[in-house]
Design an enzyme around this catalytic site. Structure first.
Site, PDB file in Angstrom:
ATOM      1  N   ARG A 251      29.943-118.214 -27.996  1.00 19.98           N
ATOM      2  CA  ARG A 251      31.324-118.060 -28.427  1.00 19.98           C
ATOM      3  C   ARG A 251      31.773-119.363 -29.075  1.00 19.98           C
ATOM      4  O   ARG A 251      31.478-120.449 -28.570  1.00 19.98           O
ATOM      5  CB  ARG A 251      32.257-117.739 -27.252  1.00 19.98           C
ATOM      6  CG  ARG A 251      32.176-116.309 -26.741  1.00 19.98           C
ATOM      7  CD  ARG A 251      32.725-115.310 -27.751  1.00 19.98           C
ATOM      8  NE  ARG A 251      32.793-113.968 -27.205  1.00 19.98           N
ATOM      9  CZ  ARG A 251      31.824-113.080 -27.276  1.00 19.98           C
ATOM     10  NH1 ARG A 251      30.666-113.417 -27.852  1.00 19.98           N
ATOM     11  NH2 ARG A 251      31.969-111.875 -26.773  1.00 19.98           N
ATOM     12  N   GLU A 279      37.491-114.282 -36.416  1.00 20.17           N
ATOM     13  CA  GLU A 279      36.527-113.295 -36.914  1.00 20.17           C
ATOM     14  C   GLU A 279      37.267-112.057 -37.394  1.00 20.17           C
ATOM     15  O   GLU A 279      38.180-111.594 -36.706  1.00 20.17           O
ATOM     16  CB  GLU A 279      35.534-112.924 -35.801  1.00 20.17           C
ATOM     17  CG  GLU A 279      34.674-114.091 -35.366  1.00 20.17           C
ATOM     18  CD  GLU A 279      33.671-113.738 -34.261  1.00 20.17           C
ATOM     19  OE1 GLU A 279      33.733-112.591 -33.733  1.00 20.17           O
ATOM     20  OE2 GLU A 279      32.831-114.583 -33.928  1.00 20.17           O
ATOM     21  N   HIS A 298      28.405-112.454 -36.526  1.00 20.51           N
ATOM     22  CA  HIS A 298      28.456-112.087 -35.101  1.00 20.51           C
ATOM     23  C   HIS A 298      27.607-110.846 -34.827  1.00 20.51           C
ATOM     24  O   HIS A 298      28.094-109.823 -34.307  1.00 20.51           O
ATOM     25  CB  HIS A 298      29.906-111.845 -34.645  1.00 20.51           C
ATOM     26  CG  HIS A 298      30.070-111.973 -33.151  1.00 20.51           C
ATOM     27  ND1 HIS A 298      31.258-112.368 -32.573  1.00 20.51           N
ATOM     28  CD2 HIS A 298      29.206-111.759 -32.121  1.00 20.51           C
ATOM     29  CE1 HIS A 298      31.114-112.372 -31.252  1.00 20.51           C
ATOM     30  NE2 HIS A 298      29.878-112.011 -30.970  1.00 20.51           N
TER      31      HIS A 298
END
Length: 340
Positions: A251, A279, A298
């Site tokens: 993260r 994001e 991601h």
């Protein structure tokens, strides 16, 4: 987009909405739906949307929602809490996707998934390392553009890999690194069994500063919690020698805000990043123009095996909630049989 529904005639059953899903998760989800037979009916939209208004609209009438890679804002959560009692997230670090304190106040249970993609994320971390050290993607583009120049590479064999967090993913990374002939070190929170350092052939390092200073490659594998938020500071990043490779598939928020961007802007370390503070990554992010980076959207967690584990756990957590269990619950919420 099509709509997939189960047990449509059972209007006496609570409704589970899946308002947004990736193509490669549709079939694994459908395979798990029998776990809800006689417990809850399902309404699944077969496309992926980041539009918050549309997402909330697709949840209409649902008491449970499976959330796949969508950030739930406080406004969305408050609106959904009018009828949704449980949100099952297709990820482990849910604190970066929803306000857990607010969910608890609103009586909405939050569920995550656990150890679903240890192998997937660990392998992707190495994919980033190998892209940086051997430039396979760049060489493919070079050849297709008509060049046969090639480029020099770097060996991982014999180099020191420093792992931040020796949990399920970190331990899998260590196992793979041993196969590459790397010297593996790690710092960990200390909550796990110290024997895993021996199990994974890893040398423990007492502080993050020492860990970063002695590394050729740093790979981050800490979950996002209140305790880990911002735990990697500018001091730690500054301890990395020029040329050290930095990998983050965990993260972005475990790094102090702005610290990594500032360190990377110096241009003396390459990095592979799969996670970001915002994001999707904004079009005007300075990271997009830095030549020393490999950036991916991601996706480390997305593989066939991880999809099967993730989707089944999401469905199992919903079934557990409606039958009085607490499987994968992060916040308790209000028990289904007591009402709100």
């Amino acid at each position: 987009m099509t709509l997939i529904e189960t047990q449509q005639d059972r209007t006496d059953l609570p409704l589970v909405a899946i308002p947004s899903v990736f193509d490669d998760m549709i079939e694994p989800l459908r395979e798990a739906f029998p776990l809800l037979d006689g417990i809850a009916r399902v309404r699944m939209h077969t496309d992926h949307t980041f539009d918050t208004h549309e997402f909330v609209e697709r949840c209409a009438g649902a008491q449970a929602v499976i959330v796949i890679n969508v950030h739930i804002s406080d406004a969305m959560l408050t609106e959904l809490a009018g009828h949704v009692r449980v949100l099952a997230f297709g990820g482990t670090g849910v604190a970066s996707y929803v306000n857990l304190d607010l969910a608890a106040k609103l009586g909405v249970r939050i569920c995550n998934v656990r150890h679903y993609g240890d192998a997937a994320v660990a392998e992707f971390a190495f994919a980033l390392m190998l892209e940086i050290t051997r430039r396979v993607g760049a060489l493919d583009r070079q050849l297709r553009d008509g060049s046969w120049d090639g480029a020099p590479g770097l060996d991982l064999n014999g180099r020191t890999l420093a792992i931040v967090g020796l949990g399920g993913i970190g331990g899998t990374v260590a196992r793979i690194a041993n196969g590459f002939g790397m010297h593996v070190t790690a710092w960990d929170s200390g909550r796990g069994d110290p024997a895993r350092f021996v199990t994974h052939n890893v040398a423990p390092v007492p502080t993050l500063t020492e860990l970063f200073a002695g590394a050729d490659v740093v790979s981050v594998h800490m979950p996002l919690t209140d305790e880990t938020h911002g735990m990697i500071t500018s001091e730690h990043l500054d301890a990395m020698r020029p040329g050290t490779i930095f990998i983050n598939t965990a993260r972005a928020e475990v790094i102090a805000s702005g610290a990594l961007e500032k360190r990377l802007a110096r241009g003396d370390i390459p990095a592979g990043l799969d996670v970001f503070d915002t994001e999707p990554l904004p079009a005007d992010s300075p990271l997009r123009s830095m030549p020393n980076l490999v950036l991916t959207p991601h996706v480390a967690w997305r593989s066939d095996g991880a999809n099967r584990n993730l989707t089944r756990q999401c469905v199992e957590s919903i079934a557990s909630y409606f039958t009085g269990g607490d499987y994968n619950a992060v916040t308790p919420g209000v028990a289904w049989n007591t009402g709100k």
